[in-house]
Scaffold this active site. Sequence first.
Site, mmCIF file in Angstrom:
data_model
loop_
_atom_site.group_PDB
_atom_site.id
_atom_site.type_symbol
_atom_site.label_atom_id
_atom_site.label_comp_id
_atom_site.label_asym_id
_atom_site.label_seq_id
_atom_site.Cartn_x
_atom_site.Cartn_y
_atom_site.Cartn_z
ATOM 1 N N SER A 51 0.823 -1.213 0.000
ATOM 2 C CA SER A 51 0.000 0.000 0.000
ATOM 3 C C SER A 51 0.857 1.263 0.000
ATOM 4 O O SER A 51 1.998 1.263 0.470
ATOM 5 C CB SER A 51 -0.910 0.016 1.233
ATOM 6 O OG SER A 51 -1.637 -1.179 1.332
HETATM 7 N N1 SAH Z 1 -0.360 -4.676 4.057
HETATM 8 C C1 SAH Z 1 0.200 -5.192 2.835
HETATM 9 C C2 SAH Z 1 -0.744 -4.925 1.704
HETATM 10 C C3 SAH Z 1 -0.902 -6.107 0.843
HETATM 11 S S1 SAH Z 1 -2.215 -5.970 -0.342
HETATM 12 C C4 SAH Z 1 1.551 -4.575 2.592
HETATM 13 O O1 SAH Z 1 1.891 -3.611 3.271
HETATM 14 O O2 SAH Z 1 2.296 -5.072 1.740
HETATM 15 C C5 SAH Z 1 -3.466 -6.962 0.403
HETATM 16 C C6 SAH Z 1 -3.108 -8.377 0.725
HETATM 17 O O3 SAH Z 1 -4.307 -9.059 1.072
HETATM 18 C C7 SAH Z 1 -2.469 -9.163 -0.411
HETATM 19 O O4 SAH Z 1 -1.245 -9.673 0.013
HETATM 20 C C8 SAH Z 1 -3.473 -10.281 -0.676
HETATM 21 O O5 SAH Z 1 -2.857 -11.480 -1.053
HETATM 22 C C9 SAH Z 1 -4.172 -10.403 0.655
HETATM 23 N N2 SAH Z 1 -5.497 -11.021 0.604
HETATM 24 C C10 SAH Z 1 -6.431 -10.959 -0.376
HETATM 25 N N3 SAH Z 1 -7.512 -11.656 -0.050
HETATM 26 C C11 SAH Z 1 -7.268 -12.216 1.170
HETATM 27 C C12 SAH Z 1 -8.008 -13.059 2.040
HETATM 28 N N4 SAH Z 1 -9.229 -13.503 1.739
HETATM 29 N N5 SAH Z 1 -7.413 -13.429 3.205
HETATM 30 C C13 SAH Z 1 -6.172 -13.002 3.544
HETATM 31 N N6 SAH Z 1 -5.439 -12.197 2.754
HETATM 32 C C14 SAH Z 1 -5.973 -11.797 1.581
#
Ligand code: SAH
Length: 221
Positions: A72
């Site tokens: 993000s």
């Molecule tokens: N906080 C992270 C943002 C990652 S983007 C950072 O700083 O890098 C959001 C994340 O949510 C992704 O890694 C994606 O794989 C995960 N995600 C999507 N659907 C999900 C679910 N149902 N359960 C757990 N994680 C999920």
Amino acid sequence: MFKDLLNSKFAEYQAFIRRKMVEDQLIPRGVKNGRVLEAMGKVRRHIFVDDYLRTRAYEDHPLPIAENQTISQPYIVALMTELLGLRGGEKVLEIGTGSGYQTAILAELAGQIYTVELFPALAEKAKAVLAAEGYSKIKFRTGDGADGWPEHAPYDAIIAACAAPRIPRALFDQLADKGRLAAPVGEEGAQRLMLYTKNGAEIKETFITEVRFVPMLHTKI
Ligand code: SAH
């Protein structure tokens, strides 16, 4: 010798760029919490992205990570973290570990962090990077974040980095009384960052701003 010097100059440069990120991207947009600003100035965001993106790690937007996901934008990480009102010592649940960057920020500010990621490859990589950065207490689970992590509930704060059409029931259930939950809600292209505060049987909801997040995948809701 020369390599040591180069490494220390590089570290100094990264620290300078991080301070600039705080001053140019966070403070002007209204992030005020001193502890949040300090954590954003401390955590080495460039370590959480692929090598080819290192020089761009402190730019004012999200960046790609594996599995078609994103790390993000720094401002959104700071804003969501500030919404949680962490003072230290809290038990926090994070949905969507991704790169692990937000996890590190949470670990700087709270007590015990539990983080859930859908993709095993992302969870493994984040775990290795966070351990190498010295965060040894974080607990990781691979699976569907819509289920939360009931074994360790209740949580003083819950944060989600992926958007569902509505907040999964399990997450509200696992939130402690007076706890705060920050998450994007809505379909792709029309998401709202929301803050929920639990007060006994009541959940107060506050609209914060419009946002763009990756969707919460594979959930039953
Ligand atoms: N906080 C992270 C943002 C990652 S983007 C950072 O700083 O890098 C959001 C994340 O949510 C992704 O890694 C994606 O794989 C995960 N995600 C999507 N659907 C999900 C679910 N149902 N359960 C757990 N994680 C999920």
